[in-house]
Scaffold this motif. Structure first.
Motif, PDB file in Angstrom:
ATOM      1  N   THR A  72       0.852  -1.185   0.000  1.00 53.36           N
ATOM      2  CA  THR A  72       0.000   0.000   0.000  1.00 53.36           C
ATOM      3  C   THR A  72       0.887   1.233   0.000  1.00 53.36           C
ATOM      4  N   TYR A  73       0.624   2.128  -0.929  1.00 53.61           N
ATOM      5  CA  TYR A  73       1.374   3.374  -1.070  1.00 53.61           C
ATOM      6  C   TYR A  73       0.552   4.501  -0.449  1.00 53.61           C
ATOM      7  N   TYR A  74       1.194   5.316   0.404  1.00 51.09           N
ATOM      8  CA  TYR A  74       0.511   6.376   1.137  1.00 51.09           C
ATOM      9  C   TYR A  74       1.065   7.742   0.789  1.00 51.09           C
ATOM     10  N   ASP A  75       0.175   8.740   0.798  1.00 53.37           N
ATOM     11  CA  ASP A  75       0.621  10.124   0.630  1.00 53.37           C
ATOM     12  C   ASP A  75       0.956  10.709   1.999  1.00 53.37           C
ATOM     13  N   LYS A  76       1.364  11.984   2.019  1.00 48.46           N
ATOM     14  CA  LYS A  76       1.798  12.617   3.257  1.00 48.46           C
ATOM     15  C   LYS A  76       0.661  12.827   4.252  1.00 48.46           C
ATOM     16  N   SER A  77      -0.569  12.759   3.800  1.00 42.49           N
ATOM     17  CA  SER A  77      -1.718  12.893   4.700  1.00 42.49           C
ATOM     18  C   SER A  77      -2.153  11.542   5.265  1.00 42.49           C
ATOM     19  N   GLY A  78      -1.459  10.480   4.881  1.00 39.56           N
ATOM     20  CA  GLY A  78      -1.803   9.145   5.372  1.00 39.56           C
ATOM     21  C   GLY A  78      -2.887   8.460   4.568  1.00 39.56           C
ATOM     22  N   ASN A  79      -3.238   9.029   3.430  1.00 36.91           N
ATOM     23  CA  ASN A  79      -4.250   8.427   2.563  1.00 36.91           C
ATOM     24  C   ASN A  79      -3.611   7.369   1.664  1.00 36.91           C
ATOM     25  N   ALA A  80      -4.271   6.239   1.524  1.00 34.87           N
ATOM     26  CA  ALA A  80      -3.787   5.199   0.625  1.00 34.87           C
ATOM     27  C   ALA A  80      -3.998   5.655  -0.818  1.00 34.87           C
ATOM     28  N   MET A  81      -2.914   5.736  -1.575  1.00 34.91           N
ATOM     29  CA  MET A  81      -2.996   6.125  -2.985  1.00 34.91           C
ATOM     30  C   MET A  81      -3.252   4.915  -3.871  1.00 34.91           C
ATOM     31  N   LEU A  82      -2.743   3.768  -3.435  1.00 38.61           N
ATOM     32  CA  LEU A  82      -2.874   2.548  -4.224  1.00 38.61           C
ATOM     33  C   LEU A  82      -2.614   1.356  -3.304  1.00 38.61           C
ATOM     34  N   VAL A  83      -3.460   0.356  -3.392  1.00 39.47           N
ATOM     35  CA  VAL A  83      -3.227  -0.921  -2.718  1.00 39.47           C
ATOM     36  C   VAL A  83      -3.044  -1.941  -3.817  1.00 39.47           C
ATOM     37  N   GLU A  84      -1.898  -2.577  -3.792  1.00 40.43           N
ATOM     38  CA  GLU A  84      -1.537  -3.494  -4.871  1.00 40.43           C
ATOM     39  C   GLU A  84      -1.312  -4.891  -4.311  1.00 40.43           C
ATOM     40  N   LYS A  85      -1.842  -5.864  -4.989  1.00 39.55           N
ATOM     41  CA  LYS A  85      -1.596  -7.262  -4.651  1.00 39.55           C
ATOM     42  C   LYS A  85      -0.243  -7.639  -5.251  1.00 39.55           C
ATOM     43  N   ILE A  86       0.617  -8.224  -4.442  1.00 36.34           N
ATOM     44  CA  ILE A  86       1.940  -8.624  -4.916  1.00 36.34           C
ATOM     45  C   ILE A  86       1.805  -9.979  -5.605  1.00 36.34           C
ATOM     46  N   PRO A  87       2.243 -10.076  -6.847  1.00 36.25           N
ATOM     47  CA  PRO A  87       2.111 -11.347  -7.562  1.00 36.25           C
ATOM     48  C   PRO A  87       2.955 -12.445  -6.911  1.00 36.25           C
ATOM     49  N   SER A  88       2.427 -13.632  -6.920  1.00 36.74           N
ATOM     50  CA  SER A  88       3.196 -14.764  -6.412  1.00 36.74           C
ATOM     51  C   SER A  88       4.051 -15.324  -7.543  1.00 36.74           C
ATOM     52  N   LEU A  89       5.016 -16.118  -7.161  1.00 31.67           N
ATOM     53  CA  LEU A  89       5.937 -16.672  -8.164  1.00 31.67           C
ATOM     54  C   LEU A  89       5.292 -17.815  -8.916  1.00 31.67           C
TER      55      LEU A  89
END
Length: 130
Positions: A113-130
């Motif tokens: 999950t990528y967050y901005d400076k206000s603590g808002n989630a900009m993107l939640v990404e599922k990490i691909p498995s191998l």
């Protein structure tokens, strides 16, 4: 538990975002349960079982993270990085320009999950498995 040296050895195999799933598997095997990376200096806090925490040192170069986030630009830059078109230092600069303050990876959910400076989630990404 794990050490920063072990994590650095696993990270040394990463050349682009395309290598991220392999890196994830390597550090899960070390016992990492989650981590958070801060864009401004690239320091990371790693967490393990029983409240274990260890932190990496940041870089001497400090990036200025934009106050206003730009999720669309970030997603475009992230996609390019995941396709191997940019290296990690360029990715950090791209994150700062798009207002990404940090990202948090949770191993048991396999999310980043990528967050901005206000603590808002900009993107939640599922990490691909191998």
């Amino acid at each position: 538990m794990f050490t920063i040296s072990q994590i650095n050895a696993a990270h040394s195999k990463v050349n682009s975002g395309a290598d991220f799933p392999h890196y994830m598997q390597d550090i899960i095997q070390l016992g990492v349960t989650s981590f958070e990376t801060f864009v401004f200096d690239n320091h990371t806090n790693y967490f393990g079982d029983n409240d274990f925490k260890i932190s990496s040192e940041g870089c001497s170069e400090i990036l200025s993270v934009e106050e206003k986030s730009n999720a669309e630009q970030f997603q475009s830059d992230l996609k390019a990085h995941q396709q191997g078109k940019t290296d990690y230092p360029i990715f950090l600069v791209d994150c700062a320009k798009s207002g990404v303050e940090k990202w948090v990876v949770v191993m048991d959910r396999m999310t980043c999950t990528y967050y901005d400076k206000s603590g808002n989630a900009m993107l939640v990404e599922k990490i691909p498995s191998l």
